[in-house]
Design an enzyme around this catalytic site. Structure first.
Site, PDB file in Angstrom:
ATOM      1  CB  CYS A 134      -0.915  -0.031   1.223  1.00  0.00           C
ATOM      2  SG  CYS A 134      -1.773   1.516   1.505  1.00  0.00           S
ATOM      3  CB  CYS A 137      -0.220   2.355   4.194  1.00  0.00           C
ATOM      4  SG  CYS A 137      -1.782   1.778   3.528  1.00  0.00           S
ATOM      5  CG  ASP A 138       3.575   0.905   4.173  1.00  0.00           C
ATOM      6  OD1 ASP A 138       3.075   1.347   5.229  1.00  0.00           O
ATOM      7  OD2 ASP A 138       3.424  -0.263   3.784  1.00  0.00           O
TER       8      ASP A 138
END
Ligand code: NAP
Length: 302
Positions: A134, A137-138
């Site tokens: 993701c 997200c990261d």
């Protein structure tokens, strides 16, 4: 004795939250069950949703919150739990969840899908240490660094475009000579100066010591990188109905246009069901259709 609901909605993504809106407006006695942590999970991992009619461009999390607030405003009951297994006996469904058990006359199953793993050496070992699924997200961890995205579909290209705005260099590695992703997304990637698409290439191994430091391609080439994002498709989260409903060979719940599955009273919506186009807008449409089908079913007309 456990109360029997008219309907249980299993899943809180675009399909489930839309079903909740329609069910509340229909006056059905229902609950929606999903883990708060996974509500709308696939959408929340998208930075910009730009094909949901009427919004032009909207952040994925913001769109899910709008769905959620719409359902909440109608007093839709939502329970934070994980659906484990759905069975049916004597015309009634039993929905076993992690914390409780429910009885319902009908079920809309809309548990969605999760990312597929590539299954290569280094993927599991370096998960969270350079391997991720993701970018929203990261991606932040790779600011001004070099990353590899694997895949050629809408997800891979969307992730690569997102990362190109943060990272120094982005390689998109695709196994074929053309991308599966929509043209508008592909054009965006091709316009990014720091992105490079490697066609006809497959990653054989993700390399590293304590963290990722490169990938080894099947033709022997080695690319140095700090992170690898795997975006090679999705797998349906259909385990809870595996023993109950008919699934296709990939595990998607077989359903017709009305959402009807092989089991009377069980309807399927969103990414977990067989369908041509997996999008937020088609998931919403499935959710609405399924509630109409539930109403017909409960009135003995379906
Ligand atoms: P997808 O469309 O199934 O694409 C998966 C990609 O991964 C394909 O390019 C495939 O290659 C590649 N792949 C699969 N297995 C592989 C392997 N073992 N090694 C190397 N490459 C492999 O999956 P997705 O991109 O995750 O999208 C899932 C669904 O969500 C789709 O229906 C998509 O349209 C939708 N979605 C839509 C949007 C949007 O509308 N903006 C954004 C994200 C997702 P081949 O091409 O060779 O098969």
């Amino acid at each position: 004795m456990t109360k029997t609901l008219d309907l249980l909605i299993a899943g809180g993504g675009a399909a489930g939250l839309t079903a909740a809106v329609y069910a509340a407006r229909s006056g059905l006695d229902f609950v929606l069950v999903d883990l708060a942590s996974s509500m709308g999970s696939q959408i929340t991992q998208t930075e910009d949703v730009d094909n949901y009619t009427g919004f032009g461009k909207i952040n994925g999390m913001e769109l899910v919150m709008k769905f959620y607030e719409h359902a909440k405003a109608l007093d839709a009951p939502m329970i934070n739990d994980e659906v484990k297994e759905i069975t049916k006996t004597d015309e009634l469904f039993t929905v076993k969840c992690e914390k409780a058990e429910y009885k319902a006359k009908s079920v809309i199953f809309c548990a969605g899908a999760s990312h597929r793993e590539l299954g290569i050496k280094g993927e599991k070992e370096f998960f969270g240490k350079g391997v991720g699924y993701c970018a929203v997200c990261d991606g932040f961890f790779y600011r001004n660094k070099t990353v590899v995205v694997i895949g050629g579909g809408n997800t891979a290209v969307t992730e690569a475009v997102y990362l190109s705005k943060i990272c120094k260099k982005v390689y998109l590695i695709h196994r074929r000579d053309s991308l599966r992703a929509e043209k508008v997304l592909t054009e965006r990637l091709k316009n990014a100066d720091n992105a490079e698409i490697l066609y006809n290439s497959e990653v054989d191994e993700i390399l590293g010591e304590n963290a990722v430091n490169g990938v080894l391609l099947k033709d022997g080439r080695k690319l140095d990188c700090d992170g690898v994002f795997v975006a090679v498709g999705i797998v349906p989260r259909s385990d809870a109905v595996r023993g109950l409903a008919q699934l296709d060979k990939y595990g998607y719940v077989i359903a017709d246009e009305s959402g009807k599955t092989s089991v009377d009273g069980l309807f399927a919506a969103g990414d977990v069901r067989t369908k041509m186009l997996r999008q937020i807008i088609t998931a919403c449409s499935d959710g609405a259709n399924c509630v109409e089908s539930v109403n017909s079913y409960l009135n003995g007309k379906l």
